[in-house]
Scaffold this active site. Structure first.
Site, PDB file in Angstrom:
ATOM      1  CG  ASP A 195      40.508 -29.097  63.554  1.00  0.00           C
ATOM      2  OD1 ASP A 195      40.615 -29.472  64.738  1.00  0.00           O
ATOM      3  OD2 ASP A 195      40.539 -27.904  63.201  1.00  0.00           O
TER       4      ASP A 195
ATOM      5  CE  LYS B  11      43.558 -25.812  69.180  1.00  0.00           C
ATOM      6  NZ  LYS B  11      42.453 -25.422  68.299  1.00  0.00           N
TER       7      LYS B  11
ATOM      8  CD  GLN C 238      40.617 -22.412  67.431  1.00  0.00           C
ATOM      9  OE1 GLN C 238      41.544 -23.195  67.227  1.00  0.00           O
ATOM     10  NE2 GLN C 238      39.704 -22.640  68.351  1.00  0.00           N
TER      11      GLN C 238
END
Ligand code: GUN
Length: 301
Positions: free
Chosen positions: A122, A55, A99
């Site tokens: 997200d 990422k 995460q």
């Protein structure tokens, strides 16, 4: 075996990232500001470390700023919430990603809901989840968004088609169902308590396995001509080598499917491209600039 059966997520995601980079340069020029994506990693989960590294690398490649925060496994929930609060207030941060999975002593829902909905790249905040299920404009979770882009390239309208999702996670299964409903598919969500899973999958025009069980979906579960979008990324040892396999047995399913995503090189790279797409979107909003027509990013891929 014809090559075009394979849905090349790697190539498609490269095209999307190039277009994001070009919109991003325009945005930077107009606003004088660089979109920033903060990624928070807690602990040493090896898979999470690889994802975060990818990422970060791709974020820099499109010309955005990557801000990484690595915290120890034993960090307190309070300290993590404090970091999110700081990132919420930071004008150099347009997107925040924590995460998952988080260590057991941390309440993930509480952490995800502490992220400002406008910075929630997200799409996991309850506000964005609610908007998605209400059919309103929202930030959409990256993996299902990537899957829906791949499906749209094949067929924009899924009227009359039965999509079977295997897995009911908040990260993939549930938001995928909302997106497929929005594309007019008839949707079944299956999970570990589903009775006779193979029989349900055999009815599917579209199969989306997202359970994290290596090669669980067998070729004889797949109806001739079905589309398989494999979300699984499982590291296994075979013939003394570490390899990645999906949740579907690729060779078996390939023979039956009309289109199929490989692992690696299918859904995985699409997830990262969608994360950058979401970061571009949140940046336009936070820089108070009028959103240009971003549909060209997803056109003629
Ligand atoms: N862990 C596995 N997939 C994801 C994802 O899409 N976002 C976050 N934050 N964590 C994940």
């Amino acid at each position: 075996m014809s090559e075009n059966k394979i849905i090349d997520g790697k190539e498609i995601s490269e095209k999307i990232r190039k277009r994001i980079k070009s919109f991003g340069s325009e945005l930077i020029e107009k606003s004088g500001k660089v979109p920033g994506l903060a990624v928070v990693l807690v602990g040493e989960n090896p898979a999470s470390r690889v994802y975060v590294r990818n990422k970060t690398e791709k974020t820099k490649e499109v010309g955005f700023q990557s801000i990484e925060h690595k915290l120890n496994e034993d960090v307190s929930e309070e300290k993590l919430l404090g970091l999110v609060e700081k990132l919420n207030k930071d004008d150099n941060v347009q997107g925040i990603l924590v995460q998952l999975p988080l260590p057991k002593h941390i309440n993930s829902d509480k952490v995800l809901d502490s992220i400002l909905p406008v910075k929630d790249v997200d799409g996991f905040h309850a506000v964005n989840v609610g908007k998605l299920w209400s059919g309103l404009n929202s930030l959409v979770p990256c993996t299902p968004l990537g899957c829906s882009i791949l499906l749209k390239m094949i067929n924009d309208d899924l009227s009359g088609q039965h999509a079977v999702i295997i897995g009911r996670s908040n990260i993939v299964g549930k938001p995928m169902a909302a997106l497929l409903l929005g594309m007019n598919a008839t949707v079944s969500i299956c999970h570990s308590r589903t009775k006779d899973l193979p029989a349900i999958v055999r009815q599917a025009d579209i199969v989306v396995p997202a359970v994290g069980i290596p090669e669980m979906v067998k070729g004889d579960w797949i109806r001739e001509g079905a589309v398989v979008i494999d979300v699984g990324i499982n590291r296994i040892e075979r013939d003394g080598k570490n390899i990645l396999v999906g949740d579907a047995n690729y060779n078996e399913c390939y023979d039956k499917a009309s289109r199929i995503t490989p692992v690696p090189g299918g859904v995985g790279p699409m997830t990262i491209a969608c994360l950058l797409l979401n970061t571009l979107l949140t940046s336009y909003t936070q820089f108070d600039l009028e959103m240009p027509d971003l549909s060209s990013i997803l056109k003629d891929l």
